[in-house]
Write a protein that holds these residues in place. Structure first.
Motif, PDB file in Angstrom:
ATOM      1  N   TYR A 153       0.818  -1.219   0.000  1.00  0.00           N
ATOM      2  CA  TYR A 153       0.000   0.000   0.000  1.00  0.00           C
ATOM      3  C   TYR A 153       0.854   1.273   0.000  1.00  0.00           C
ATOM      4  N   PRO A 154       1.841   1.400   0.889  1.00  0.00           N
ATOM      5  CA  PRO A 154       2.685   2.616   0.812  1.00  0.00           C
ATOM      6  C   PRO A 154       3.396   2.755  -0.533  1.00  0.00           C
ATOM      7  N   LEU A 155       3.836   1.627  -1.087  1.00  0.00           N
ATOM      8  CA  LEU A 155       4.511   1.675  -2.391  1.00  0.00           C
ATOM      9  C   LEU A 155       3.545   2.131  -3.477  1.00  0.00           C
ATOM     10  N   ALA A 156       2.329   1.556  -3.504  1.00  0.00           N
ATOM     11  CA  ALA A 156       1.342   1.954  -4.508  1.00  0.00           C
ATOM     12  C   ALA A 156       0.929   3.408  -4.316  1.00  0.00           C
ATOM     13  N   TYR A 157       0.790   3.847  -3.067  1.00  0.00           N
ATOM     14  CA  TYR A 157       0.433   5.241  -2.788  1.00  0.00           C
ATOM     15  C   TYR A 157       1.525   6.186  -3.285  1.00  0.00           C
ATOM     16  N   PHE A 158       2.764   5.817  -3.046  1.00  0.00           N
ATOM     17  CA  PHE A 158       3.885   6.636  -3.501  1.00  0.00           C
ATOM     18  C   PHE A 158       3.900   6.738  -5.023  1.00  0.00           C
ATOM     19  N   LEU A 159       3.676   5.609  -5.708  1.00  0.00           N
ATOM     20  CA  LEU A 159       3.696   5.609  -7.165  1.00  0.00           C
ATOM     21  C   LEU A 159       2.519   6.394  -7.750  1.00  0.00           C
ATOM     22  N   ALA A 160       1.368   6.300  -7.116  1.00  0.00           N
ATOM     23  CA  ALA A 160       0.167   6.910  -7.689  1.00  0.00           C
ATOM     24  C   ALA A 160       0.019   8.384  -7.344  1.00  0.00           C
ATOM     25  N   VAL A 161       0.475   8.790  -6.170  1.00  0.00           N
ATOM     26  CA  VAL A 161       0.192  10.140  -5.686  1.00  0.00           C
ATOM     27  C   VAL A 161       1.429  11.034  -5.651  1.00  0.00           C
ATOM     28  N   LYS A 162       2.557  10.472  -5.260  1.00  0.00           N
ATOM     29  CA  LYS A 162       3.732  11.292  -4.999  1.00  0.00           C
ATOM     30  C   LYS A 162       4.708  11.382  -6.171  1.00  0.00           C
ATOM     31  N   VAL A 163       4.780  10.356  -7.000  1.00  0.00           N
ATOM     32  CA  VAL A 163       5.798  10.307  -8.053  1.00  0.00           C
ATOM     33  C   VAL A 163       5.402  11.174  -9.237  1.00  0.00           C
ATOM     34  N   ASP A 209      -4.621   5.619  -8.510  1.00  0.00           N
ATOM     35  CA  ASP A 209      -4.341   6.440  -9.679  1.00  0.00           C
ATOM     36  C   ASP A 209      -5.619   7.087 -10.217  1.00  0.00           C
ATOM     37  N   LYS A 210      -6.756   6.411 -10.043  1.00  0.00           N
ATOM     38  CA  LYS A 210      -8.036   6.954 -10.501  1.00  0.00           C
ATOM     39  C   LYS A 210      -8.658   7.916  -9.501  1.00  0.00           C
ATOM     40  N   LEU A 211      -8.014   8.052  -8.344  1.00  0.00           N
ATOM     41  CA  LEU A 211      -8.531   8.939  -7.307  1.00  0.00           C
ATOM     42  C   LEU A 211      -8.492  10.400  -7.777  1.00  0.00           C
ATOM     43  N   ASP A 212      -9.603  11.079  -7.610  1.00  0.00           N
ATOM     44  CA  ASP A 212      -9.682  12.484  -8.000  1.00  0.00           C
ATOM     45  C   ASP A 212      -8.838  13.313  -7.035  1.00  0.00           C
ATOM     46  N   LYS A 213      -7.722  13.836  -7.539  1.00  0.00           N
ATOM     47  CA  LYS A 213      -6.799  14.586  -6.675  1.00  0.00           C
ATOM     48  C   LYS A 213      -7.446  15.856  -6.126  1.00  0.00           C
ATOM     49  N   ARG A 214      -8.513  16.321  -6.750  1.00  0.00           N
ATOM     50  CA  ARG A 214      -9.195  17.515  -6.249  1.00  0.00           C
ATOM     51  C   ARG A 214      -9.818  17.270  -4.878  1.00  0.00           C
ATOM     52  N   LEU A 215     -10.178  16.011  -4.602  1.00  0.00           N
ATOM     53  CA  LEU A 215     -10.718  15.690  -3.284  1.00  0.00           C
ATOM     54  C   LEU A 215      -9.666  15.906  -2.203  1.00  0.00           C
ATOM     55  N   LEU A 216      -8.430  15.514  -2.506  1.00  0.00           N
ATOM     56  CA  LEU A 216      -7.345  15.700  -1.545  1.00  0.00           C
ATOM     57  C   LEU A 216      -7.058  17.183  -1.339  1.00  0.00           C
ATOM     58  N   GLU A 217      -7.089  17.953  -2.429  1.00  0.00           N
ATOM     59  CA  GLU A 217      -6.847  19.388  -2.335  1.00  0.00           C
ATOM     60  C   GLU A 217      -7.966  20.074  -1.549  1.00  0.00           C
ATOM     61  N   ILE A 267     -10.690   9.815   3.066  1.00  0.00           N
ATOM     62  CA  ILE A 267     -10.845   9.930   1.610  1.00  0.00           C
ATOM     63  C   ILE A 267     -10.026   8.866   0.879  1.00  0.00           C
ATOM     64  N   THR A 268      -8.707   8.903   1.072  1.00  0.00           N
ATOM     65  CA  THR A 268      -7.831   8.030   0.290  1.00  0.00           C
ATOM     66  C   THR A 268      -8.092   6.557   0.571  1.00  0.00           C
ATOM     67  N   LEU A 269      -8.078   6.184   1.841  1.00  0.00           N
ATOM     68  CA  LEU A 269      -8.243   4.772   2.195  1.00  0.00           C
ATOM     69  C   LEU A 269      -9.605   4.214   1.788  1.00  0.00           C
ATOM     70  N   PRO A 270     -10.722   4.892   2.102  1.00  0.00           N
ATOM     71  CA  PRO A 270     -12.022   4.340   1.679  1.00  0.00           C
ATOM     72  C   PRO A 270     -12.159   4.180   0.170  1.00  0.00           C
ATOM     73  N   LEU A 271     -11.638   5.148  -0.596  1.00  0.00           N
ATOM     74  CA  LEU A 271     -11.776   5.082  -2.046  1.00  0.00           C
ATOM     75  C   LEU A 271     -10.833   4.064  -2.688  1.00  0.00           C
ATOM     76  N   SER A 272      -9.869   3.575  -1.934  1.00  0.00           N
ATOM     77  CA  SER A 272      -8.955   2.563  -2.469  1.00  0.00           C
ATOM     78  C   SER A 272      -9.340   1.150  -2.045  1.00  0.00           C
ATOM     79  N   ILE A 273     -10.462   1.010  -1.359  1.00  0.00           N
ATOM     80  CA  ILE A 273     -10.900  -0.314  -0.896  1.00  0.00           C
ATOM     81  C   ILE A 273     -11.081  -1.311  -2.046  1.00  0.00           C
TER      82      ILE A 273
END
Length: 283
Positions: A81-91, A169-177, A193-199
């Motif tokens: 999960y941390p690896l996928a989060y890093f690749l999808a959101v941070k990289v 990767d399909k998560l709407d980044k506007r929700l985080l903003e 937001i992030t965890l529930p939508l990645s279930i």
């Protein structure tokens, strides 16, 4: 041609494949499980529950499978999960493809070769020898449940990473903003937001890894050294070495039954979490 006929014709190829490759083989195994072992091996037609009564003799294999498979799945999830989060959101997107390729590079090599590599690393001339240089003597890693767990995590980690990555990767980044603009702390944004939508990705990854681990044979055989048996190892022994097809079929049917129960409970839990997620999103 009516709509109903057209639908049946469209379903025919997949239905035939499902029947030939799944239903018929499982039916044969189920029939064999009520038979008896022939004197020279194989199966003699009968109707007896003797094979199922002897299942406790393989309790160690079931216990190892039902212990290490969930632990391996959970461990892979915690790492993936941390690896996928890093690749999808941070990289940066221009580096994302390269890093994703690096994640799947191990799949380009046979699991047999990768397991041999871990045999060396966990053996006496690998990590234990390195620990000996620091004064930590007598550490034994190979042929233990820990070695099997390491092999499981290493072998199945990519299967956990990619479904989670797709969901994130399909998560709407506007929700985080928007969450950040409204004053939510990062950990609260993640939990609500992030965890529930990645279930859905978590559910898919755990399902893939868990189902494959339930039938795993090679990793316990190589890293367990014959001391950590899975049900897959028991089936190979019963069908190919002992040639007790009736008993092996009973073990196989029991494994399928346990998997069906486990997966059903798991899917109901995921559906309930999904319903809670929808309620939170509506609020």
């Amino acid at each position: 041609m009516t709509k109903r006929t057209r639908n049946w014709l469209l379903l025919a190829p997949a239905g035939t494949w499902f029947l030939v490759m799944l239903i018929i083989p499982l039916s044969v195994v189920l029939i064999f499980s009520f038979g008896e072992r022939a004197p020279a091996g194989g199966v003699v037609p009968a109707f007896t529950f003797e094979q199922y009564a002897n299942l406790p003799a393989r309790w160690a294999a079931f216990k190892n499978t039902m212990t290490l498979a969930p632990i391996g799945t959970l461990s892979a999830l915690l790492i993936a999960y941390p690896l996928a989060y890093f690749l999808a959101v941070k990289v940066d997107p221009k580096w994302r493809t390269i890093l994703l390729v690096l994640v799947i590079v191990p799949f380009w090599t046979s699991i047999l070769i990768r397991s041999y590599a871990w045999i060396f690393l966990l053996g006496g001339r690998g990590i234990p020898a390195l620990l000996g240089w620091f004064g930590i003597e007598g550490v034994r890693l190979i042929n233990t449940p820990f070695a099997v767990l390491i092999g499981i995590i290493y072998g199945y980690l990519p299967l956990m990473v990619f479904p989670i990555f797709v969901s994130l990767d399909k998560l709407d980044k506007r929700l985080l903003e928007a969450s950040s603009d409204l004053g939510a702390k990062p950990w609260r944004t993640f939990l609500q937001i992030t965890l529930p939508l990645s279930i859905p990705g978590i559910a898919t990854g755990c399902m893939l890894v868990f189902i494959l681990l339930m039938g795993e044979y090679l990793i316990p055989a190589m890293l367990g050294g014959g001391k950590v048996f899975f049900v897959g190892n028991a089936l190979v022994d019963l069908f190919l070495q002992s040639r007790n097809w009736a008993y092996g079929s009973a073990v196989a049917v029991t494994l399928v039954f346990v998997m069906l129960i486990t997966v059903t409970i798991y899917m109901r839990l995921i559906n309930r979490l999904g319903a809670n997620r929808d309620d939170v999103s509506i609020m």
